[in-house]
Motif scaffolding. Structure first.
Motif, mmCIF file in Angstrom:
data_model
loop_
_atom_site.group_PDB
_atom_site.id
_atom_site.type_symbol
_atom_site.label_atom_id
_atom_site.label_comp_id
_atom_site.label_asym_id
_atom_site.label_seq_id
_atom_site.Cartn_x
_atom_site.Cartn_y
_atom_site.Cartn_z
ATOM 1 N N PRO A 145 -2.732 -3.599 2.516
ATOM 2 C CA PRO A 145 -2.189 -2.371 1.917
ATOM 3 C C PRO A 145 -1.001 -1.829 2.704
ATOM 4 O O PRO A 145 -1.042 -1.727 3.927
ATOM 5 C CB PRO A 145 -3.374 -1.407 1.987
ATOM 6 C CG PRO A 145 -4.573 -2.279 1.969
ATOM 7 C CD PRO A 145 -4.186 -3.509 2.732
ATOM 8 N N GLY A 146 0.081 -1.538 1.987
ATOM 9 C CA GLY A 146 1.251 -0.961 2.621
ATOM 10 C C GLY A 146 2.070 -1.927 3.449
ATOM 11 O O GLY A 146 2.954 -1.502 4.202
ATOM 12 N N ARG A 147 1.793 -3.215 3.306
ATOM 13 C CA ARG A 147 2.515 -4.229 4.085
ATOM 14 C C ARG A 147 3.133 -5.269 3.158
ATOM 15 O O ARG A 147 2.772 -5.374 1.989
ATOM 16 C CB ARG A 147 1.547 -4.942 5.028
ATOM 17 C CG ARG A 147 0.789 -4.031 5.980
ATOM 18 C CD ARG A 147 1.473 -3.914 7.283
ATOM 19 N NE ARG A 147 0.758 -3.109 8.244
ATOM 20 C CZ ARG A 147 0.496 -3.500 9.463
ATOM 21 N NH1 ARG A 147 0.825 -4.719 9.860
ATOM 22 N NH2 ARG A 147 -0.095 -2.694 10.304
ATOM 23 N N GLY A 148 4.066 -6.050 3.704
ATOM 24 C CA GLY A 148 4.626 -7.142 2.937
ATOM 25 C C GLY A 148 3.688 -8.340 2.932
ATOM 26 O O GLY A 148 2.864 -8.499 3.834
ATOM 27 N N PRO A 149 3.794 -9.202 1.929
ATOM 28 C CA PRO A 149 2.960 -10.418 1.887
ATOM 29 C C PRO A 149 3.259 -11.322 3.071
ATOM 30 O O PRO A 149 4.383 -11.372 3.569
ATOM 31 C CB PRO A 149 3.379 -11.086 0.574
ATOM 32 C CG PRO A 149 3.973 -9.988 -0.258
ATOM 33 C CD PRO A 149 4.614 -9.069 0.720
ATOM 34 N N VAL A 150 2.216 -12.044 3.487
ATOM 35 C CA VAL A 150 2.335 -12.999 4.587
ATOM 36 C C VAL A 150 1.954 -14.383 4.075
ATOM 37 O O VAL A 150 0.894 -14.553 3.457
ATOM 38 C CB VAL A 150 1.421 -12.595 5.763
ATOM 39 C CG1 VAL A 150 1.434 -13.662 6.848
ATOM 40 C CG2 VAL A 150 1.849 -11.246 6.338
ATOM 41 N N PHE A 151 2.801 -15.353 4.327
ATOM 42 C CA PHE A 151 2.562 -16.732 3.881
ATOM 43 C C PHE A 151 1.338 -17.312 4.571
ATOM 44 O O PHE A 151 1.152 -17.163 5.787
ATOM 45 C CB PHE A 151 3.792 -17.584 4.186
ATOM 46 C CG PHE A 151 3.567 -19.056 4.010
ATOM 47 C CD1 PHE A 151 3.440 -19.884 5.121
ATOM 48 C CD2 PHE A 151 3.466 -19.605 2.751
ATOM 49 C CE1 PHE A 151 3.226 -21.247 4.970
ATOM 50 C CE2 PHE A 151 3.253 -20.962 2.588
ATOM 51 C CZ PHE A 151 3.132 -21.781 3.702
ATOM 52 N N LEU A 152 0.485 -17.987 3.771
ATOM 53 C CA LEU A 152 -0.704 -18.630 4.315
ATOM 54 C C LEU A 152 -0.610 -20.151 4.230
ATOM 55 O O LEU A 152 -0.724 -20.843 5.241
ATOM 56 C CB LEU A 152 -1.950 -18.152 3.573
ATOM 57 C CG LEU A 152 -2.305 -16.672 3.704
ATOM 58 C CD1 LEU A 152 -3.490 -16.334 2.806
ATOM 59 C CD2 LEU A 152 -2.600 -16.313 5.157
ATOM 60 N N TYR A 210 9.523 -15.130 3.761
ATOM 61 C CA TYR A 210 8.964 -14.289 4.813
ATOM 62 C C TYR A 210 9.406 -12.853 4.552
ATOM 63 O O TYR A 210 10.594 -12.577 4.469
ATOM 64 C CB TYR A 210 9.421 -14.781 6.189
ATOM 65 C CG TYR A 210 9.023 -16.216 6.435
ATOM 66 C CD1 TYR A 210 9.892 -17.260 6.119
ATOM 67 C CD2 TYR A 210 7.759 -16.528 6.929
ATOM 68 C CE1 TYR A 210 9.512 -18.584 6.305
ATOM 69 C CE2 TYR A 210 7.376 -17.845 7.126
ATOM 70 C CZ TYR A 210 8.249 -18.871 6.805
ATOM 71 O OH TYR A 210 7.865 -20.174 6.988
ATOM 72 N N PHE A 211 8.412 -11.990 4.430
ATOM 73 C CA PHE A 211 8.669 -10.642 3.968
ATOM 74 C C PHE A 211 8.780 -9.638 5.109
ATOM 75 O O PHE A 211 8.155 -9.785 6.158
ATOM 76 C CB PHE A 211 7.539 -10.195 3.029
ATOM 77 C CG PHE A 211 7.585 -10.860 1.683
ATOM 78 C CD1 PHE A 211 7.068 -12.134 1.504
ATOM 79 C CD2 PHE A 211 8.152 -10.209 0.593
ATOM 80 C CE1 PHE A 211 7.112 -12.755 0.262
ATOM 81 C CE2 PHE A 211 8.204 -10.814 -0.651
ATOM 82 C CZ PHE A 211 7.685 -12.087 -0.813
ATOM 83 N N GLY A 212 9.554 -8.596 4.838
ATOM 84 C CA GLY A 212 9.655 -7.488 5.759
ATOM 85 C C GLY A 212 8.515 -6.515 5.550
ATOM 86 O O GLY A 212 7.658 -6.713 4.681
ATOM 87 N N PRO A 213 8.510 -5.416 6.309
ATOM 88 C CA PRO A 213 7.416 -4.445 6.229
ATOM 89 C C PRO A 213 7.462 -3.554 4.998
ATOM 90 O O PRO A 213 6.479 -2.916 4.666
ATOM 91 C CB PRO A 213 7.585 -3.624 7.506
ATOM 92 C CG PRO A 213 9.028 -3.754 7.834
ATOM 93 C CD PRO A 213 9.447 -5.113 7.395
ATOM 94 N N GLY A 214 8.609 -3.505 4.313
ATOM 95 C CA GLY A 214 8.693 -2.742 3.075
ATOM 96 C C GLY A 214 9.141 -1.309 3.252
ATOM 97 O O GLY A 214 9.046 -0.730 4.344
ATOM 98 N N THR A 215 9.655 -0.738 2.156
ATOM 99 C CA THR A 215 10.027 0.678 2.078
ATOM 100 C C THR A 215 9.323 1.292 0.885
ATOM 101 O O THR A 215 9.444 0.799 -0.239
ATOM 102 C CB THR A 215 11.550 0.849 1.892
ATOM 103 O OG1 THR A 215 12.233 0.372 3.056
ATOM 104 C CG2 THR A 215 11.895 2.318 1.675
ATOM 105 N N ARG A 216 8.572 2.355 1.155
ATOM 106 C CA ARG A 216 7.884 3.062 0.065
ATOM 107 C C ARG A 216 8.821 4.148 -0.436
ATOM 108 O O ARG A 216 9.117 5.092 0.296
ATOM 109 C CB ARG A 216 6.592 3.684 0.583
ATOM 110 C CG ARG A 216 5.856 4.555 -0.433
ATOM 111 C CD ARG A 216 5.139 3.728 -1.476
ATOM 112 N NE ARG A 216 4.188 2.805 -0.897
ATOM 113 C CZ ARG A 216 3.582 1.847 -1.596
ATOM 114 N NH1 ARG A 216 3.834 1.696 -2.880
ATOM 115 N NH2 ARG A 216 2.716 1.044 -0.997
ATOM 116 N N LEU A 217 9.308 4.001 -1.677
ATOM 117 C CA LEU A 217 10.234 4.963 -2.275
ATOM 118 C C LEU A 217 9.517 5.792 -3.330
ATOM 119 O O LEU A 217 8.902 5.239 -4.243
ATOM 120 C CB LEU A 217 11.426 4.233 -2.912
ATOM 121 C CG LEU A 217 12.368 5.113 -3.743
ATOM 122 C CD1 LEU A 217 13.096 6.122 -2.850
ATOM 123 C CD2 LEU A 217 13.380 4.259 -4.510
ATOM 124 N N THR A 218 9.614 7.097 -3.190
ATOM 125 C CA THR A 218 9.086 8.017 -4.197
ATOM 126 C C THR A 218 10.243 8.832 -4.735
ATOM 127 O O THR A 218 10.954 9.487 -3.971
ATOM 128 C CB THR A 218 8.027 8.957 -3.603
ATOM 129 O OG1 THR A 218 6.975 8.180 -3.024
ATOM 130 C CG2 THR A 218 7.447 9.857 -4.685
#
Lengths: 111, 111
Positions: free
Chosen positions: A40-47, B101-109
Protein backbone atom coordinates in the motif's frame (compact mmCIF):
# COMPACT_ATOMS: atom_id res chain seq x y z
CA UNK A 1 -8.74 -6.10 -27.38
CA UNK A 2 -6.13 -7.44 -24.99
CA UNK A 3 -7.49 -8.45 -21.61
CA UNK A 4 -5.82 -9.58 -18.39
CA UNK A 5 -7.78 -11.14 -15.55
CA UNK A 6 -6.43 -11.95 -12.12
CA UNK A 7 -8.58 -14.56 -10.42
CA UNK A 8 -9.92 -12.50 -7.58
CA UNK A 9 -9.54 -9.06 -6.14
CA UNK A 10 -8.79 -10.47 -2.69
CA UNK A 11 -7.52 -13.76 -1.33
CA UNK A 12 -7.28 -14.68 2.35
CA UNK A 13 -5.07 -17.55 3.42
CA UNK A 14 -3.85 -19.04 6.67
CA UNK A 15 -0.21 -18.62 7.57
CA UNK A 16 1.89 -21.59 6.51
CA UNK A 17 -0.39 -22.57 3.63
CA UNK A 18 0.38 -22.19 -0.06
CA UNK A 19 -1.18 -19.20 -1.78
CA UNK A 20 -2.04 -19.62 -5.45
CA UNK A 21 -2.83 -16.60 -7.61
CA UNK A 22 -4.07 -16.84 -11.18
CA UNK A 23 -3.48 -14.62 -14.18
CA UNK A 24 -5.44 -15.26 -17.37
CA UNK A 25 -5.03 -13.34 -20.58
CA UNK A 26 -6.93 -13.16 -23.86
CA UNK A 27 -6.11 -11.74 -27.29
CA UNK A 28 -2.46 -11.91 -26.34
CA UNK A 29 0.56 -13.89 -27.43
CA UNK A 30 3.07 -12.87 -24.78
CA UNK A 31 6.70 -13.85 -25.08
CA UNK A 32 7.02 -13.62 -21.30
CA UNK A 33 5.01 -12.86 -18.21
CA UNK A 34 6.09 -10.95 -15.13
CA UNK A 35 4.83 -10.82 -11.55
CA UNK A 36 5.17 -7.79 -9.32
CA UNK A 37 4.39 -7.11 -5.68
CA UNK A 38 2.83 -3.85 -4.55
CA UNK A 39 2.51 -2.75 -0.94
CA UNK A 40 0.00 0.00 0.00
CA UNK A 41 1.24 3.44 -0.97
CA UNK A 42 4.31 2.07 -2.73
CA UNK A 43 5.39 1.36 -6.28
CA UNK A 44 5.31 -2.21 -7.62
CA UNK A 45 8.42 -4.32 -7.14
CA UNK A 46 9.52 -6.89 -9.72
CA UNK A 47 9.50 -10.49 -8.49
CA UNK A 48 9.81 -12.96 -11.34
CA UNK A 49 9.80 -13.20 -15.13
CA UNK A 50 8.97 -16.40 -16.97
CA UNK A 51 9.42 -16.81 -20.72
CA UNK A 52 7.11 -18.67 -23.10
CA UNK A 53 9.56 -21.55 -23.48
CA UNK A 54 9.77 -22.03 -19.70
CA UNK A 55 7.14 -24.09 -17.91
CA UNK A 56 8.12 -23.17 -14.39
CA UNK A 57 10.38 -20.80 -12.53
CA UNK A 58 11.29 -20.67 -8.84
CA UNK A 59 12.77 -18.10 -6.50
CA UNK A 60 12.98 -19.03 -2.84
CA UNK A 61 9.35 -19.63 -1.72
CA UNK A 62 7.92 -18.34 -5.00
CA UNK A 63 6.99 -20.46 -8.00
CA UNK A 64 5.52 -19.32 -11.30
CA UNK A 65 4.10 -21.45 -14.09
CA UNK A 66 3.23 -20.34 -17.61
CA UNK A 67 0.84 -22.30 -19.84
CA UNK A 68 0.59 -20.66 -23.26
CA UNK A 69 -2.08 -23.16 -24.33
CA UNK A 70 -4.37 -22.26 -21.44
CA UNK A 71 -3.23 -18.63 -21.65
CA UNK A 72 -2.62 -18.69 -17.94
CA UNK A 73 0.07 -18.14 -15.33
CA UNK A 74 -0.08 -19.39 -11.76
CA UNK A 75 1.87 -17.72 -8.97
CA UNK A 76 2.48 -19.76 -5.82
CA UNK A 77 3.83 -18.67 -2.45
CA UNK A 78 4.66 -21.66 -0.28
CA UNK A 79 4.76 -21.52 3.52
CA UNK A 80 3.06 -18.13 3.38
CA UNK A 81 3.81 -15.55 6.04
CA UNK A 82 1.97 -12.39 7.16
CA UNK A 83 4.81 -10.41 5.53
CA UNK A 84 3.67 -11.81 2.17
CA UNK A 85 0.45 -9.80 2.47
CA UNK A 86 0.37 -7.40 -0.47
CA UNK A 87 -1.21 -6.93 -3.89
CA UNK A 88 0.32 -9.04 -6.64
CA UNK A 89 0.20 -7.88 -10.24
CA UNK A 90 0.81 -9.88 -13.39
CA UNK A 91 2.04 -8.35 -16.63
CA UNK A 92 2.25 -10.31 -19.89
CA UNK A 93 4.70 -8.82 -22.34
CA UNK A 94 5.70 -9.24 -25.96
CA UNK A 95 8.69 -6.97 -26.46
CA UNK A 96 6.76 -3.74 -26.53
CA UNK A 97 7.43 -0.72 -24.33
CA UNK A 98 3.73 -0.71 -23.46
CA UNK A 99 3.59 -3.21 -20.60
CA UNK A 100 0.00 -3.92 -19.52
CA UNK A 101 -0.67 -4.88 -15.91
CA UNK A 102 -3.55 -6.80 -14.43
CA UNK A 103 -5.56 -5.10 -11.69
CA UNK A 104 -3.96 -7.33 -9.10
CA UNK A 105 -4.95 -9.74 -6.37
CA UNK A 106 -4.77 -8.53 -2.77
CA UNK A 107 -3.36 -11.33 -0.67
CA UNK A 108 -3.89 -11.36 3.09
CA UNK A 109 -2.02 -13.97 5.11
CA UNK A 110 -3.74 -14.50 8.44
CA UNK A 111 -1.58 -15.47 11.44
CA UNK B 1 23.16 0.25 -8.00
CA UNK B 2 20.28 2.06 -9.62
CA UNK B 3 17.82 4.21 -7.73
CA UNK B 4 14.76 6.15 -8.81
CA UNK B 5 13.42 9.23 -7.09
CA UNK B 6 10.07 10.93 -7.33
CA UNK B 7 8.86 14.11 -5.74
CA UNK B 8 6.83 15.31 -4.13
CA UNK B 9 5.52 12.27 -2.25
CA UNK B 10 2.09 13.84 -1.75
CA UNK B 11 0.41 16.81 -3.33
CA UNK B 12 -2.95 18.51 -2.86
CA UNK B 13 -3.88 20.92 -5.63
CA UNK B 14 -7.03 22.88 -6.53
CA UNK B 15 -8.85 22.27 -9.78
CA UNK B 16 -7.44 24.40 -12.56
CA UNK B 17 -3.98 24.73 -11.05
CA UNK B 18 -0.80 23.60 -12.87
CA UNK B 19 1.14 20.44 -12.07
CA UNK B 20 4.76 19.39 -12.26
CA UNK B 21 5.96 16.00 -11.02
CA UNK B 22 9.60 15.06 -11.34
CA UNK B 23 11.35 11.74 -11.63
CA UNK B 24 15.08 11.10 -11.73
CA UNK B 25 17.06 7.91 -12.10
CA UNK B 26 20.58 7.34 -10.82
CA UNK B 27 23.12 4.67 -11.60
CA UNK B 28 22.23 3.91 -15.21
CA UNK B 29 22.44 5.53 -18.63
CA UNK B 30 19.88 5.92 -21.40
CA UNK B 31 17.04 4.23 -19.54
CA UNK B 32 13.53 3.93 -20.90
CA UNK B 33 11.28 6.02 -18.69
CA UNK B 34 7.58 5.67 -17.98
CA UNK B 35 4.75 7.53 -16.25
CA UNK B 36 1.80 5.54 -14.91
CA UNK B 37 -1.33 6.53 -13.03
CA UNK B 38 -3.11 4.24 -10.59
CA UNK B 39 -6.60 5.43 -9.66
CA UNK B 40 -8.38 3.99 -6.64
CA UNK B 41 -9.63 0.48 -7.39
CA UNK B 42 -8.13 0.48 -10.85
CA UNK B 43 -5.03 -0.96 -12.41
CA UNK B 44 -1.89 0.75 -13.59
CA UNK B 45 -2.50 2.95 -16.61
CA UNK B 46 0.48 3.80 -18.79
CA UNK B 47 0.41 7.52 -19.59
CA UNK B 48 3.73 8.22 -21.32
CA UNK B 49 6.98 6.52 -22.11
CA UNK B 50 10.30 7.78 -23.43
CA UNK B 51 13.18 5.91 -25.05
CA UNK B 52 15.51 8.92 -25.20
CA UNK B 53 15.94 12.64 -24.56
CA UNK B 54 13.13 14.60 -26.15
CA UNK B 55 11.33 11.44 -27.31
CA UNK B 56 7.88 11.09 -25.75
CA UNK B 57 5.13 8.65 -26.65
CA UNK B 58 1.64 9.28 -25.31
CA UNK B 59 -0.68 6.41 -24.57
CA UNK B 60 -3.80 8.17 -23.40
CA UNK B 61 -5.22 11.49 -24.63
CA UNK B 62 -5.63 13.81 -21.66
CA UNK B 63 -4.65 17.17 -20.30
CA UNK B 64 -1.29 15.85 -19.15
CA UNK B 65 2.04 16.14 -20.92
CA UNK B 66 5.52 14.75 -20.33
CA UNK B 67 9.01 15.94 -21.08
CA UNK B 68 12.49 14.48 -20.86
CA UNK B 69 14.95 17.34 -20.71
CA UNK B 70 17.87 15.16 -19.59
CA UNK B 71 18.78 11.50 -19.99
CA UNK B 72 17.68 10.51 -16.50
CA UNK B 73 14.97 13.08 -15.83
CA UNK B 74 11.30 12.69 -16.65
CA UNK B 75 8.69 15.33 -15.89
CA UNK B 76 4.90 15.05 -15.88
CA UNK B 77 2.98 18.30 -16.27
CA UNK B 78 -0.44 19.79 -16.61
CA UNK B 79 -1.53 23.35 -17.28
CA UNK B 80 -4.92 22.93 -15.59
CA UNK B 81 -5.74 20.03 -13.29
CA UNK B 82 -9.10 18.27 -13.36
CA UNK B 83 -10.75 16.37 -10.51
CA UNK B 84 -10.26 13.20 -12.54
CA UNK B 85 -6.47 13.71 -12.43
CA UNK B 86 -6.41 12.58 -8.81
CA UNK B 87 -4.50 9.36 -8.29
CA UNK B 88 -1.20 7.72 -7.53
CA UNK B 89 1.44 8.63 -10.11
CA UNK B 90 4.32 6.27 -10.63
CA UNK B 91 7.51 6.71 -12.58
CA UNK B 92 9.42 3.66 -13.77
CA UNK B 93 12.58 2.88 -15.69
CA UNK B 94 13.87 -0.06 -17.69
CA UNK B 95 16.83 -0.97 -19.88
CA UNK B 96 14.81 -3.25 -22.12
CA UNK B 97 11.17 -3.88 -22.91
CA UNK B 98 10.58 -6.30 -20.08
CA UNK B 99 11.34 -5.63 -16.41
CA UNK B 100 10.45 -2.18 -15.10
CA UNK B 101 11.59 -0.64 -11.83
CA UNK B 102 9.22 1.72 -10.13
CA UNK B 103 9.71 4.78 -8.01
CA UNK B 104 7.97 5.45 -4.69
CA UNK B 105 5.10 7.35 -6.31
CA UNK B 106 3.30 10.66 -5.83
CA UNK B 107 -0.17 10.76 -4.32
CA UNK B 108 -2.05 13.60 -6.05
CA UNK B 109 -5.37 14.87 -4.74
CA UNK B 110 -7.21 17.45 -6.79
CA UNK B 111 -9.89 19.33 -4.85
Amino acid sequence: SQKIEQNSEALNIQEGKTATLTCNYTNYSPAYLQWYRQDPGRGPVFLLLIRENEKEKRKERLKVTFDTTLKQSLFHITASQPADSATYLCAPGAGSYQLTFGKGTKLSVIP
Amino acid sequence: SQTIHQWPATLVQPVGSPLSLECTVEGTSNPNLYWYRQAAGRGLQLLFYSVGIGQISSEVPQNLSASRPQDRQFILSSKKLLLSDSGFYLCAWSLSTDTQYFGPGTRLTVL
